[in-house]
Design an enzyme around this catalytic site. Structure first.
Site, PDB file in Angstrom:
ATOM      1  N   CYS A 125       3.272   3.170   9.522  1.00  0.00           N
ATOM      2  CA  CYS A 125       3.578   4.461   8.896  1.00  0.00           C
ATOM      3  C   CYS A 125       4.485   5.301   9.805  1.00  0.00           C
ATOM      4  O   CYS A 125       4.194   5.488  10.978  1.00  0.00           O
ATOM      5  CB  CYS A 125       2.283   5.215   8.603  1.00  0.00           C
ATOM      6  SG  CYS A 125       2.616   6.853   7.941  1.00  0.00           S
ATOM      7  N   GLY A 185       6.811  -2.191  -2.879  1.00  0.00           N
ATOM      8  CA  GLY A 185       6.321  -0.820  -2.842  1.00  0.00           C
ATOM      9  C   GLY A 185       6.993   0.041  -3.889  1.00  0.00           C
ATOM     10  O   GLY A 185       6.605   0.023  -5.068  1.00  0.00           O
ATOM     11  N   ARG A 186       8.059   0.722  -3.486  1.00  0.00           N
ATOM     12  CA  ARG A 186       8.652   1.747  -4.356  1.00  0.00           C
ATOM     13  C   ARG A 186       9.080   1.215  -5.713  1.00  0.00           C
ATOM     14  O   ARG A 186       8.976   1.925  -6.713  1.00  0.00           O
ATOM     15  CB  ARG A 186       9.824   2.413  -3.627  1.00  0.00           C
ATOM     16  CG  ARG A 186       9.350   3.289  -2.468  1.00  0.00           C
ATOM     17  CD  ARG A 186      10.476   3.628  -1.529  1.00  0.00           C
ATOM     18  NE  ARG A 186      10.977   2.429  -0.868  1.00  0.00           N
ATOM     19  CZ  ARG A 186      12.028   2.407  -0.069  1.00  0.00           C
ATOM     20  NH1 ARG A 186      12.692   3.523   0.150  1.00  0.00           N
ATOM     21  NH2 ARG A 186      12.409   1.288   0.508  1.00  0.00           N
ATOM     22  N   PRO A 229       0.826  -1.212   0.000  1.00  0.00           N
ATOM     23  CA  PRO A 229       0.000   0.000   0.000  1.00  0.00           C
ATOM     24  C   PRO A 229       0.859   1.261   0.000  1.00  0.00           C
ATOM     25  O   PRO A 229       1.828   1.345   0.747  1.00  0.00           O
ATOM     26  CB  PRO A 229      -0.790  -0.109   1.310  1.00  0.00           C
ATOM     27  CG  PRO A 229      -0.047  -1.082   2.159  1.00  0.00           C
ATOM     28  CD  PRO A 229       0.644  -2.009   1.217  1.00  0.00           C
ATOM     29  N   MET A 230       0.515   2.210  -0.846  1.00  0.00           N
ATOM     30  CA  MET A 230       1.242   3.484  -0.879  1.00  0.00           C
ATOM     31  C   MET A 230       0.278   4.632  -1.099  1.00  0.00           C
ATOM     32  O   MET A 230      -0.390   4.696  -2.140  1.00  0.00           O
ATOM     33  CB  MET A 230       2.323   3.464  -1.973  1.00  0.00           C
ATOM     34  CG  MET A 230       3.525   2.610  -1.630  1.00  0.00           C
ATOM     35  SD  MET A 230       4.767   2.588  -2.936  1.00  0.00           S
ATOM     36  CE  MET A 230       3.994   1.514  -4.143  1.00  0.00           C
ATOM     37  N   GLN A 237      -6.954  -0.730   3.822  1.00  0.00           N
ATOM     38  CA  GLN A 237      -6.076  -0.504   4.972  1.00  0.00           C
ATOM     39  C   GLN A 237      -6.546   0.724   5.758  1.00  0.00           C
ATOM     40  O   GLN A 237      -6.831   1.771   5.171  1.00  0.00           O
ATOM     41  CB  GLN A 237      -4.634  -0.276   4.512  1.00  0.00           C
ATOM     42  CG  GLN A 237      -3.676  -0.242   5.698  1.00  0.00           C
ATOM     43  CD  GLN A 237      -2.264   0.174   5.333  1.00  0.00           C
ATOM     44  OE1 GLN A 237      -2.038   1.309   4.915  1.00  0.00           O
ATOM     45  NE2 GLN A 237      -1.311  -0.725   5.495  1.00  0.00           N
ATOM     46  N   ASN A 274       8.725  -7.408   3.627  1.00  0.00           N
ATOM     47  CA  ASN A 274       8.672  -6.158   2.870  1.00  0.00           C
ATOM     48  C   ASN A 274       9.935  -5.336   3.138  1.00  0.00           C
ATOM     49  O   ASN A 274      10.420  -5.290   4.259  1.00  0.00           O
ATOM     50  CB  ASN A 274       7.415  -5.373   3.291  1.00  0.00           C
ATOM     51  CG  ASN A 274       7.350  -3.964   2.733  1.00  0.00           C
ATOM     52  OD1 ASN A 274       7.167  -3.016   3.480  1.00  0.00           O
ATOM     53  ND2 ASN A 274       7.484  -3.810   1.447  1.00  0.00           N
ATOM     54  N   GLY A 275      10.403  -4.695   2.077  1.00  0.00           N
ATOM     55  CA  GLY A 275      11.506  -3.765   2.212  1.00  0.00           C
ATOM     56  C   GLY A 275      12.596  -3.994   1.194  1.00  0.00           C
ATOM     57  O   GLY A 275      13.278  -5.019   1.212  1.00  0.00           O
ATOM     58  N   LYS A 332       0.017  -4.675   9.142  1.00  0.00           N
ATOM     59  CA  LYS A 332       1.315  -4.359   8.513  1.00  0.00           C
ATOM     60  C   LYS A 332       2.076  -3.468   9.483  1.00  0.00           C
ATOM     61  O   LYS A 332       1.548  -2.451   9.939  1.00  0.00           O
ATOM     62  CB  LYS A 332       1.097  -3.658   7.177  1.00  0.00           C
ATOM     63  CG  LYS A 332       2.388  -3.242   6.489  1.00  0.00           C
ATOM     64  CD  LYS A 332       2.109  -2.787   5.050  1.00  0.00           C
ATOM     65  CE  LYS A 332       3.351  -2.298   4.337  1.00  0.00           C
ATOM     66  NZ  LYS A 332       3.721  -0.931   4.703  1.00  0.00           N
TER      67      LYS A 332
HETATM   68  C1  LIG Z   1       4.938   7.164  -1.223  1.00  0.00           C
HETATM   69  C2  LIG Z   1       4.731   6.065  -0.207  1.00  0.00           C
HETATM   70  C3  LIG Z   1       3.505   5.934   0.401  1.00  0.00           C
HETATM   71  C4  LIG Z   1       3.298   4.910   1.340  1.00  0.00           C
HETATM   72  N1  LIG Z   1       2.050   4.760   1.897  1.00  0.00           N
HETATM   73  C5  LIG Z   1       1.803   3.676   2.688  1.00  0.00           C
HETATM   74  C6  LIG Z   1       0.492   3.390   3.138  1.00  0.00           C
HETATM   75  O1  LIG Z   1      -0.490   4.100   2.847  1.00  0.00           O
HETATM   76  N2  LIG Z   1       0.321   2.280   3.928  1.00  0.00           N
HETATM   77  C7  LIG Z   1       1.373   1.454   4.273  1.00  0.00           C
HETATM   78  O2  LIG Z   1       1.178   0.461   4.982  1.00  0.00           O
HETATM   79  N3  LIG Z   1       2.611   1.711   3.840  1.00  0.00           N
HETATM   80  C8  LIG Z   1       2.849   2.778   3.057  1.00  0.00           C
HETATM   81  N4  LIG Z   1       4.098   2.972   2.562  1.00  0.00           N
HETATM   82  C9  LIG Z   1       5.168   1.979   2.862  1.00  0.00           C
HETATM   83  C10 LIG Z   1       5.239   0.903   1.791  1.00  0.00           C
HETATM   84  O3  LIG Z   1       4.042   0.153   1.711  1.00  0.00           O
HETATM   85  C11 LIG Z   1       6.389  -0.067   2.082  1.00  0.00           C
HETATM   86  O4  LIG Z   1       6.174  -0.657   3.342  1.00  0.00           O
HETATM   87  C12 LIG Z   1       7.754   0.620   2.089  1.00  0.00           C
HETATM   88  O5  LIG Z   1       7.883   1.525   1.003  1.00  0.00           O
HETATM   89  C13 LIG Z   1       8.893  -0.414   2.020  1.00  0.00           C
HETATM   90  O6  LIG Z   1       8.752  -1.243   0.919  1.00  0.00           O
HETATM   91  P1  LIG Z   1       9.592  -0.996  -0.472  1.00  0.00           P
HETATM   92  O7  LIG Z   1      11.042  -0.992  -0.091  1.00  0.00           O
HETATM   93  O8  LIG Z   1       9.197  -2.153  -1.336  1.00  0.00           O
HETATM   94  O9  LIG Z   1       9.163   0.345  -0.998  1.00  0.00           O
HETATM   95  C14 LIG Z   1       4.353   4.012   1.658  1.00  0.00           C
HETATM   96  C15 LIG Z   1       5.588   4.174   1.040  1.00  0.00           C
HETATM   97  C16 LIG Z   1       5.791   5.180   0.111  1.00  0.00           C
HETATM   98  C17 LIG Z   1       7.151   5.300  -0.549  1.00  0.00           C
END
Ligand SMILES: Cc1cc2nc3c(=O)[nH]c(=O)nc-3n(C[C@H](O)[C@H](O)[C@H](O)COP(=O)(O)O)c2cc1C
Length: 331
Positions: free
Chosen positions: A102, A231-232, A18-19, A72, A207-208, A144
């Site tokens: 978050c 995510g990213r 989720p982002m 979420q 995740n990460g 999460k």
């Molecule tokens: C722009 C942005 C918005 C995000 N919004 C949420 C969110 O709404 N809910 C959530 O659980 N995590 C949120 N995250 C965290 C991501 O879901 C994820 O846990 C985090 O980026 C690490 O994973 P990655 O390395 O694959 O990006 C957000 C991350 C980014 C970069």
């Protein structure tokens, strides 16, 4: 087979993490088309939902073809979290996910998101209240979260047990603490420790920093998780899901999409964003995705700069139509 409640999500699933401002319905559908198995909405504020704020309601919308999909929610107050879950449940998502991860200061300072990691008993009692309310309507609840608050406090192994004991259906763990925000590298060792804990029965998702197919395979094999949240690396790059699945199946890398495919997908996505939000907002949100869509395309930087300023679909389409990668290659 991993299950979230009665929902079978396969032995290893790829999730679009989720982002906020990224994983809206058009983007979720796009990722689904390229192989994402599980989709989660952007986080929705429980306080805003309880006030029935329009923007929060619209954030919960999803299409039937997105399933399995989750809504979420985040918040810090037991009653509003329970009520928000009840409101979200009316949309009939496959499950409700609670955001205890978050790191944003405004959210953390109220004790929501990863702020709850300083008060584990409260995390357990709010989660338990939501789980009980959702049991009445037959909707599983997942969480999460992160490893812990900071380097001196990473209680995730114990927290996972306690969350399982109060009835959550699955747990996703981002391998960082709140104090780390997004800095440094995600540490998956404690995610692995949660998964290997013989007391744990529920699915554990890691995740990460998963940004390539080989890295996804490494994390799957090394830590034994039931799936990975991306995510990213998915921003402007819905192809990552297809690439990972191909690599798992064949052990070789799928060639990256060519410019024509990227252009087509980018413009179709822009069109869907316009239908969902209007051109002004859509053009704004496209800026998050342009780098990803055209990553690795030669000499694209000046075109990207113009795309960022373009502001309309017509202009963006014209810029992309006039770009000829073959000619640039000869420069
Ligand atoms: C722009 C942005 C918005 C995000 N919004 C949420 C969110 O709404 N809910 C959530 O659980 N995590 C949120 N995250 C965290 C991501 O879901 C994820 O846990 C985090 O980026 C690490 O994973 P990655 O390395 O694959 O990006 C957000 C991350 C980014 C970069």
């Amino acid at each position: 087979m991993a299950r979230i409640g009665n929902l079978d999500i396969g032995s290893f699933s790829l999730w679009l993490s989720p982002m906020e401002a990224v994983t809206d319905p058009p983007f979720r559908s796009l990722c689904k088309a390229y192989g994402a198995d599980v989709l989660v909405s952007e986080f929705v504020s429980s306080d805003a939902l309880v006030r029935m704020a329009g923007k929060s309601i619209s954030k919960m919308a999803f299409e039937a073809n997105e399933r399995p999909t989750a809504i979420q929610i985040f918040g810090h107050d037991e009653q509003s979290m329970r009520e928000a879950a009840e409101i979200a449940a009316r949309m009939k998502p496959d499950f409700i996910d609670i955001n205890w991860g978050c790191p944003v200061r405004k959210i953390v300072s109220r004790g929501a998101g990863s702020g709850i990691l300083r008060d584990i008993p409260k995390m357990i009692s709010i989660t338990s209240a939501v789980v009980k309310a959702m049991r009445e309507v037959g909707i599983p609840v997942t969480v999460k979260t992160r490893l812990g608050w900071d380097a001196d406090s990473k209680p995730i192994v114990e927290v996972a047990e306690r969350l399982q004991d109060i009835g959550i259906a699955a747990l996703s763990i981002h391998g960082r603490t709140r104090a780390q925000l997004y800095a440094g590298q995600a540490d998956w060792t404690l995610i692995g420790a949660v998964k290997q804990n013989p007391r744990m029965q529920i699915p554990i998702f890691g995740n990460g920093d998963v940004d390539s197919a080989p890295k996804a395979l490494l994390m799957k094999e090394r830590y034994g998780v039931d799936g990975i949240l991306i995510g990213r690396a998915a921003i402007g790059n819905p192809w990552i899901f297809r690439q990972i699945k191909y690599f798992f199946a064949h052990g070789s890398l799928l060639p990256p999409p060519d410019f024509e495919e990227r252009k087509k997908v980018c413009l179709e996505f822009f069109q869907k964003e316009i239908e969902a939000k209007g051109e002004r907002v859509a053009a704004q949100e496209m800026k998050i995705h342009y780098s990803g869509f055209f990553k690795g395309i030669p000499h694209f930087k000046p075109v990207k700069a113009e795309l960022m300023r373009s502001g309309t679909f017509e202009l963006a389409a014209r810029l992309l139509d006039t770009y000829k990668p073959e000619e640039r290659l000869q420069q």
